[in-house]
Write a protein that holds these residues in place. Structure first.
Motif, mmCIF file in Angstrom:
data_model
loop_
_atom_site.group_PDB
_atom_site.id
_atom_site.type_symbol
_atom_site.label_atom_id
_atom_site.label_comp_id
_atom_site.label_asym_id
_atom_site.label_seq_id
_atom_site.Cartn_x
_atom_site.Cartn_y
_atom_site.Cartn_z
ATOM 1 N N GLN A 1 11.696 50.117 12.741
ATOM 2 C CA GLN A 1 11.453 49.854 11.317
ATOM 3 C C GLN A 1 12.756 49.486 10.601
ATOM 4 N N SER A 2 13.493 48.565 11.210
ATOM 5 C CA SER A 2 14.783 48.164 10.651
ATOM 6 C C SER A 2 14.970 46.658 10.799
ATOM 7 N N PHE A 3 15.967 46.141 10.076
ATOM 8 C CA PHE A 3 16.241 44.715 10.063
ATOM 9 C C PHE A 3 17.530 44.409 10.822
ATOM 10 N N GLY A 4 17.611 43.199 11.356
ATOM 11 C CA GLY A 4 18.822 42.752 12.046
ATOM 12 C C GLY A 4 19.130 41.319 11.680
ATOM 13 N N ASP A 5 20.416 41.026 11.459
ATOM 14 C CA ASP A 5 20.818 39.681 11.088
ATOM 15 C C ASP A 5 22.286 39.490 11.441
ATOM 16 N N GLY B 1 18.703 42.651 4.743
ATOM 17 C CA GLY B 1 17.556 41.988 5.346
ATOM 18 C C GLY B 1 17.865 41.281 6.644
ATOM 19 N N GLY B 2 16.883 40.517 7.107
ATOM 20 C CA GLY B 2 16.991 39.796 8.367
ATOM 21 C C GLY B 2 15.688 39.893 9.124
ATOM 22 N N LEU B 3 15.749 39.726 10.430
ATOM 23 C CA LEU B 3 14.559 39.832 11.270
ATOM 24 C C LEU B 3 14.126 41.288 11.373
ATOM 25 N N TYR B 4 12.837 41.539 11.141
ATOM 26 C CA TYR B 4 12.311 42.907 11.161
ATOM 27 C C TYR B 4 11.974 43.326 12.588
#
Length: 250
Positions: free
Chosen positions: A152-156, A144-147
């Motif tokens: 259409q993916s998450f970054g953290d 997870g993380g920021l969308y």
């Protein structure tokens, strides 16, 4: 623009000519000023240098391209992507833990996994996660993380540490650019951390890339070709990078 700002921008332009991109913090350190000062310099400049995802790039650099949008990419090279994923899936064994990258290239891979009963899939891509969730035999780990809607993916920032704690048998990776000298690259800088973490954690690293990706450079560089164990591509053998094990067209 004052003379000091002009000198800093000239220094940064010279660095970018060699390196392609600089993180904003690196640019500030190089010039001995704060990140805010670099931002002010860019705002006062002529637009030659721009910020993209927290990284400084040259607007005229051929590696700089309009932002990737997953919906725009969905139907491009669709048949080739299905065929490549079918070949890539032959590497999977029951009980594996797989990392599946974001984008559209690897979406057909999930359908190829439907017959397995003991697989774990690790991903930071919402489209991949949704597809995996429809198969009861596949266990899903969603990072997870920021969308980021475009991919259409998450970054953290913590994602790399999470991936490093997982036992991954095979990492299936995608790239928007595959270049013999400049290595593997993508459009979005937030994708670099999970890709790098998967490369470091996996026992086998498999890159799936259709022929249109070869010889291309995109803004966010994430690996050298030598870090990949196998390239699955539909490109003619003469176009495949030397020194990298490849599955060429059948």
């Amino acid at each position: 623009m004052n003379e000091r700002s002009a000198r800093r921008l000239a220094c940064l332009a010279e660095a970018l000519a060699e390196r392609g991109s600089l993180h904003l913090a690196e640019a500030a350190t190089l010039c001995g000023v704060s990140e805010m000062t670099i931002r002010r310099d860019l705002a006062a400049g002529d637009g030659e240098l721009v910020l993209m995802g927290g990284h400084l790039v040259r607007a005229a650099d051929p590696r700089y391209a309009p932002a990737y949008d997953l919906d725009d990419q969905r139907d491009r090279q669709a048949a080739a992507k299905r065929a490549l994923c079918r070949r890539a899936a032959a590497r999977v064994e029951e009980g594996d833990t797989l990392f599946i990258d974001c984008g559209t290239t690897l979406m057909p891979l999930v359908a190829e996994l439907a017959g397995f009963r003991e697989l774990t899939v690790v991903t930071y891509a919402l489209n991949v996660a949704n597809a995996v969730a429809r198969h009861p035999g596949l266990r899903l780990v969603l990072l997870g993380g920021l969308y980021h809607p475009a991919s259409q993916s998450f970054g953290d920032d913590d994602m790399a540490r999470v991936v490093a704690r997982l036992g991954i048998n095979r990492a299936f990776l995608s790239a928007a650019g595959v270049h013999p000298r400049h290595g593997l690259s993508c459009f979005h800088f937030h994708e670099v951390a999970p890709k790098r973490a998967a490369i470091g954690a996996a026992d086998e690293r498999i890159l799936v890339a259709d022929a249109t990706k070869l010889g291309v450079i995109r803004p966010a560089r994430f690996a050298e070709l030598e870090e990949i164990d196998l390239l699955v591509s539909d490109a003619e053998p003469s176009r495949l990078p030397r020194g990298v094990a490849s599955l060429a067209p059948a």
